[in-house]
Design an enzyme around this catalytic site. Structure first.
Site, PDB file in Angstrom:
ATOM      1  CB  VAL A 176      14.213 -59.265 -53.934  1.00 55.87           C
ATOM      2  CG1 VAL A 176      12.937 -60.070 -54.343  1.00 55.87           C
ATOM      3  CG2 VAL A 176      15.379 -59.867 -55.083  1.00 55.87           C
ATOM      4  CE1 TYR A 177      11.204 -54.034 -48.127  1.00 55.36           C
ATOM      5  CE2 TYR A 177      12.010 -51.931 -48.995  1.00 55.36           C
ATOM      6  CZ  TYR A 177      10.914 -52.551 -48.213  1.00 55.36           C
ATOM      7  OH  TYR A 177       9.912 -51.944 -47.122  1.00 55.36           O
TER       8      TYR A 177
END
Length: 254
Positions: free
Chosen positions: A147-148
């Site tokens: 996600v990052y």
């Protein structure tokens, strides 16, 4: 003398950038989400303007712009530095509220900062916006940080696209600090994971006080539309791995 706004400037690399820019004679405004830390950071930085603001809320960034321009007349450089990381686990196991916060800060926050700063800079006749690059921006994949990494990949695309959309006199670019020893880098490691990662980090990572002055110089000198400023270049990476057997870098000990 330039006036620079740094989001996420109350701690970590943003705080280091603020210190370095102040030392070079510039006027600096910072923000962070924690009101107490914002007040403390302002005092530590010599009484500069430091406000609490959540980058996920465009109205709060608009208020930051208005406060900065009310004091200094204009903002020459805006650095979208605020960012958060995630627990190191597969995205399908990541709690929904944590995933949303990563996206809200790292992507929506950058979009909000760009929108506020570019509109203001168009009105004042010019300026430059820097977005902060990170893991994933170049397409590299690290399991457990999907996600990052996806947000940073999106920021890289957004910045490239914005360079073709900016108003006359306004520029946008990417600052790539590499691997900097802050809470963002070490967040989510278990003790065992950190021990496994220690060798790699000792080769590639750097302290804030090493990277921040270098980036601060170039944030002013290389403020051109479409610019990409990269600390940890492929050549530097290759050199560090080649010399690693002969050097002892301990980036976690002050």
């Amino acid at each position: 003398m330039s006036t620079i706004v740094i989001t996420g400037g109350t701690r970590g690399l943003g705080f280091g950038l603020a210190q370095s820019l102040l030392e070079r004679g510039h006027q600096v405004v910072v923000c962070g989400t924690d009101p107490e830390r914002a007040e403390q950071a302002g005092a530590e930085l010599g009484g500069i303007m430091s406000r609490a603001a959540d980058v996920a809320d465009r109205e709060q960034l608009q208020a930051l712009w208005e406060a900065a321009t009310a004091r200094y007349g204009r903002v020459d450089v805006w650095i979208n530095n605020a960012g958060v990381s995630q627990t190191r686990e597969p995205s399908w196991l990541l709690p929904a509220d944590q995933a949303r916060r990563v996206v809200d800060v790292n992507l929506l926050g950058v979009l909000n900062g760009c929108a506020v700063a570019m509109a203001g800079m168009a009105g004042q006749g010019g300026g430059h916006v820097w977005n902060m690059d990170g893991l994933g921006g170049d397409g590299r994949v690290v399991p457990g940080l999907s996600v990052y990494g996806a947000t940073k990949r999106a920021v890289a695309y957004l910045t490239t696209a914005l360079a073709k959309e900016v108003p006359d006199g306004v520029g946008v670019g990417l600052l790539s600090p590499g691997m900097v020893v802050t809470d963002l880098l070490t967040y989510g490691y278990s003790d065992a994971e950190r021990r496994r990662a220690a060798k790699m980090l000792s080769i590639l990572a750097d302290r804030v006080e090493t990277v921040a002055p270098w980036l601060a110089e170039r944030a002013i000198a290389q403020a051109r539309n479409g610019a990409r400023v990269r600390w940890l270049t492929p050549a530097k990476i290759a050199y560090r791995f080649a010399t690693a057997p002969f050097s002892r870098r301990d980036i976690f000990t002050p």
